[in-house]
Design a protein around this motif. Structure first.
Motif, short mmCIF file in Angstrom:
data_model
loop_
_atom_site.label_atom_id
_atom_site.label_comp_id
_atom_site.label_asym_id
_atom_site.label_seq_id
_atom_site.Cartn_x
_atom_site.Cartn_y
_atom_site.Cartn_z
N MET A 235 0.75 -1.15 0.13
CA MET A 235 -0.18 -0.03 0.01
C MET A 235 0.84 1.23 -0.06
SD MET A 235 -3.19 -0.75 2.49
CE MET A 235 -4.60 -1.92 2.15
N ALA A 236 1.97 1.30 0.64
CA ALA A 236 2.97 2.51 0.84
C ALA A 236 3.58 2.77 -0.48
CB ALA A 236 4.08 2.33 1.72
N ASN A 237 3.80 1.64 -1.07
CA ASN A 237 4.42 1.73 -2.64
C ASN A 237 3.51 1.90 -3.86
OD1 ASN A 237 6.88 1.55 -1.49
ND2 ASN A 237 6.66 -0.79 -1.77
N GLY A 238 1.99 1.81 -3.40
CA GLY A 238 1.01 1.95 -4.52
C GLY A 238 0.41 3.39 -4.54
N PRO A 239 -0.81 3.56 -5.39
CA PRO A 239 -1.56 4.79 -5.21
C PRO A 239 -2.23 5.14 -3.97
CG PRO A 239 -2.85 2.88 -6.51
CD PRO A 239 -1.38 2.39 -6.38
N ARG A 240 -2.37 6.31 -3.59
CA ARG A 240 -2.96 6.64 -2.34
C ARG A 240 -4.30 7.29 -2.77
NH1 ARG A 240 0.40 7.24 1.98
NH2 ARG A 240 2.00 6.51 0.55
N SER A 245 -7.01 6.32 3.16
CA SER A 245 -6.13 6.47 4.41
C SER A 245 -7.34 6.05 5.66
CB SER A 245 -6.03 8.04 4.35
OG SER A 245 -5.04 8.48 3.38
N ARG A 246 -8.72 5.96 5.26
CA ARG A 246 -9.90 5.87 6.13
C ARG A 246 -9.59 4.50 6.59
NH1 ARG A 246 -12.81 9.66 3.40
NH2 ARG A 246 -13.85 7.91 2.11
N VAL A 247 -9.46 3.79 5.43
CA VAL A 247 -9.34 2.11 5.64
C VAL A 247 -8.11 1.91 6.39
CG1 VAL A 247 -8.59 -0.12 4.33
CG2 VAL A 247 -10.29 1.46 3.53
N LEU A 248 -7.19 2.59 6.26
CA LEU A 248 -5.84 2.34 7.29
C LEU A 248 -5.93 2.58 8.55
CD1 LEU A 248 -3.05 3.45 4.70
CD2 LEU A 248 -3.31 1.03 5.45
N GLU A 249 -6.86 3.89 8.65
CA GLU A 249 -7.14 4.10 10.33
C GLU A 249 -7.98 3.24 10.75
OE1 GLU A 249 -8.92 7.63 9.96
OE2 GLU A 249 -7.30 9.19 9.35
N GLU A 250 -9.04 2.55 10.10
CA GLU A 250 -9.76 1.31 10.75
C GLU A 250 -9.12 0.07 10.80
OE1 GLU A 250 -12.59 2.03 12.16
OE2 GLU A 250 -12.97 4.02 11.07
N ALA A 251 -8.04 -0.15 10.17
CA ALA A 251 -7.31 -1.39 10.07
C ALA A 251 -6.44 -1.13 11.36
CB ALA A 251 -6.52 -1.50 9.01
N ALA A 252 -6.05 -0.07 11.51
CA ALA A 252 -5.18 0.34 12.81
C ALA A 252 -5.84 0.14 14.19
CB ALA A 252 -4.63 1.61 12.77
#
Length: 669
Positions: A235-240, A245-252
């Protein structure tokens, strides 16, 4: 009697605590229990203790509950009808045949069923009828003995398990922090913190020891965080996007809740995974692939944290309340699937029921002293195995006979008081814990010695004998061998077992060689030589089995040709790997070593069982091989050994995939 459960001793302190619980229940039963109740109470406590030591990071305490209840029912039924010979024989035969079907769920479950059958068979050892009240009291003490192990496990878990739990918590907290940094856009030089992941793997594995086959549910505890880390890196190396970002927050938030070991963490995990699912639906761009992968991983993590039933794993025991009906249905469906004449599990159940019934009848009506050792020995040595059937059966009989002789040599000259015999029994249980990883012969001897001491308590006041129990044991062993001869598995079942054994030994050989590329091992040459010798013996046995069959089916001949081709290719790859193995695997990149370990774990797969003698998860193996190919460029070996490793790993994957898609044809039946 029931310490036939394969245990992996966590540490000496845990074993001593378990033995202390066995000793306490022995004293309680001897002082306040009905006559002879100490035998059942100590035996069930020992069985539950061995069950608690199994190498599985989940469902230990609920499984001890289940074992205690099963053994308690066996003790109750056996003692209640012990004064009715015909009914007792019928009940023992049916019970032992029924619990033998538990081998469909794996060796540990099958051995627990055998232990419950042994408890029922031993109910006649006292030689006197038991009242209903005494039967209830004996069964209650037996259940208390088993539950005492659950108390010890809950209050003082072994140090290794505590270290594993702490490592899991640290890994998910670290991943949660990494996901938040990525969600906040703080990705200047962003990288996953690998130290907690390395510590997690080290807590669950011993890379310096022999390759072990562990179920997928075990490997998931340390493999899932590593796969989540790889997905976050993609994800860090792909499109953002803002949605990502919301997906990453909920994953965290989900991973932080998983790391919370309190009851609030269970609730938080359930809520967080729901919020995560709601934001995942907003992703439909080029990053949707990695998001779906992250979603699948987080759902599996949440399932493990909440105790949900995971259909992809072989473990059907999920005793948390919402999942109990699903687990019970799954267990019943698995057993029901073996109710056919070709199933090795059903044939084993028939053999066990017949041997126990016939042996019990001989003991009851022939007036043989210590006659209960005939059905007891048959029950303890019978296994649903085709490969090395007679060798292993005779070996277990020899171990059992040796244990009987050693224990009787103590009882006959000294005639100790019942409380002293209980002390000897506890010591024998401790010896069984110690030799649990040595081999089946030593384990059989320790179990038999413990049984002799325990049964002597029930026969208090009766002079002990050295020759009578030994003769009965040999008769029981002979009965077990006769049961195998009279009720053998069919030809294709034997072929499947031999093919599975050959495949298993080939895979073990490959795993031993591959691990030598990234881990220094003191006895690497000896281990590879021993692995190759096992392959040679398994190949000879496989060819002998096929040579004794009439190959009338064209499909069968095609399968045999493709199977031999795949096995020969696998052997060729192992030989090439061994020839190019570096002298010292120094300077290996840590991430590359972890990827190699993942490939070895996927290669070994789940432990073989009587129900499935060999299985290859082609999808998991190909995914592991792909990760190995991607990690290879980071390896800095100058002699090209890493390139050889990757090339031969790919060839091994191709060979095993060919085996996986070409099972023995049903039409050959």
């Amino acid at each position: 009697m029931g310490l036939t459960v394969r245990s992996v001793l966590p540490d000496a302190a845990a074993a001593l605590r378990s033995l202390a619980a066995v000793g306490v229940i022995a004293v309680i039963a001897a002082l306040w229990g009905p006559p002879g109740s100490a035998t059942s109470a100590v035996a069930v406590a020992a069985v539950a203790g061995a069950t608690a030591f199994q190498d599985s990071p989940r469902s230990r305490i609920p499984l001890v509950y289940l074992v205690s209840g099963l053994c308690g029912v066996a003790v109750l039924l056996g003692t209640a009808v012990s004064g009715l010979p015909v009914l007792f024989l019928l009940l023992c035969a049916l019970w032992c045949a029924g619990v033998a079907m538990l081998w469909a769920h794996g060796p540990n479950t099958g051995l627990i069923g055998a232990a419950s059958g042994a408890l029922m068979v031993a109910a006649t050892s006292a030689g006197t009828p038991v009242s209903v009240g005494a039967a209830l009291g004996t069964a209650a003490l037996a259940v208390v003995g088993g539950l005492s192990q659950a108390v010890v496990l809950a209050v003082w878990p072994p140090q290794r398990w505590r270290a594993q739990r702490d490592a899991v918590v640290a890994a998910y907290r670290s991943l949660a922090a990494d996901a938040r940094r990525l969600a906040d856009g703080r990705d200047d030089g962003w990288a996953v913190d690998t130290e907690p992941l390395v510590a997690l793997r080290e807590a669950f594995t011993d890379v310096s020891g022999p390759t072990l086959r562990r179920p997928a549910v075990y490997r998931g505890w340390y493999a899932l965080p590593e796969r989540i880390a790889a997905t976050l890196t993609d994800m860090a190396n792909g499109p953002r996007s803002e949605a990502l970002s919301r997906v990453l927050e909920e994953a965290a938030d989900t991973m932080a809740a998983v790391a919370d070991t309190s009851r609030a963490g269970r609730v938080g995990t359930h809520v967080s995974i729901g919020r995560f699912d709601s934001v995942v639906t907003e992703i439909d761009g080029p990053e949707s692939g990695t998001v779906r992968r992250l979603s699948a991983l987080l759902h599996e993590v949440a399932a493990m944290r909440l105790g949900d039933f995971v259909p992809s794993t072989p473990d059907a025991v999920r005793l948390r309340r919402p999942e109990l009906p699903t687990s019970v249905r799954s267990a019943m469906d698995t057993v029901r699937g073996h109710l056919n004449q070709d199933s090795p599990v059903l044939r084993h159940a028939v053999r066990v029921g017949a041997a126990v019934g016939l042996g019990g009848g001989i003991a009851q009506y022939a007036g043989i002293p210590y006659g209960y050792w005939i059905p007891l020995t048959a029950l303890l040595v019978l296994r649903p195995e085709t490969a090395h059937t007679y060798t292993r059966c005779v070996g277990r009989v020899a171990g059992t006979a040796a244990g009987v002789v050693v224990a009787s040599a103590v009882l006959v000259p000294f005639a100790p008081a019942p409380v002293v015999s209980l002390g000897f029994a506890v010591v024998a249980v401790g010896i069984a814990y110690l030799v649990s990883g040595v081999g089946y012969i030593a384990m059989s001897g320790a179990v038999a010695a413990a049984a002799v001491f325990l049964l002597d308590v029930a026969r208090a006041g009766t002079p002990s004998s050295l020759t009578d129990p030994l003769i009965a044991t040999i008769a029981g062993g002979a009965l077990a061998v006769i049961a195998h001869v009279a009720l053998p598995d069919d030809e294709l079942t034997r072929l499947a077992q031999r093919a599975g054994e050959l495949l298993k030994t080939e895979i073990d050989y490959a795993a031993t060689v591959i691990k030598g590329y990234v881990h220094e091992r003191e006895n690497a040459t000896e281990e590879m030589t021993a692995a190759w010798q096992r392959v040679s013996r398994a190949r000879s046995a496989f060819e002998a089995t096929t040579g004794a069959m009439r190959l009338e089916s064209r499909d069968f001949r095609l399968w045999l040709r493709s199977y031999r081709t795949a096995i020969n290719s696998l052997t060729s790859s192992c030989t090439t790997l061994e020839a190019h193995m570096p002298t010292r695997p120094a300077g290996v990149d840590r991430e590359f070593a972890i990827t190699v370990d993942e490939f070895v774990e996927a290669l070994c797969g789940d432990p073989p069982t009587a129900a499935s003698p060999w299985t290859v998860d082609a999808a998991e193996l190909e995914a592991a091989a792909q990760r190995l190919r991607e990690a290879a460029p980071r390896e800095r070996a100058e002699d090209g050994s890493s390139r050889v490793l990757v090339a031969e790993a790919t060839a091994i994957t191709r060979s095993l995939t060919a085996v996986a898609i070409s099972p023995v044809p049903i039409s050959a039946r």
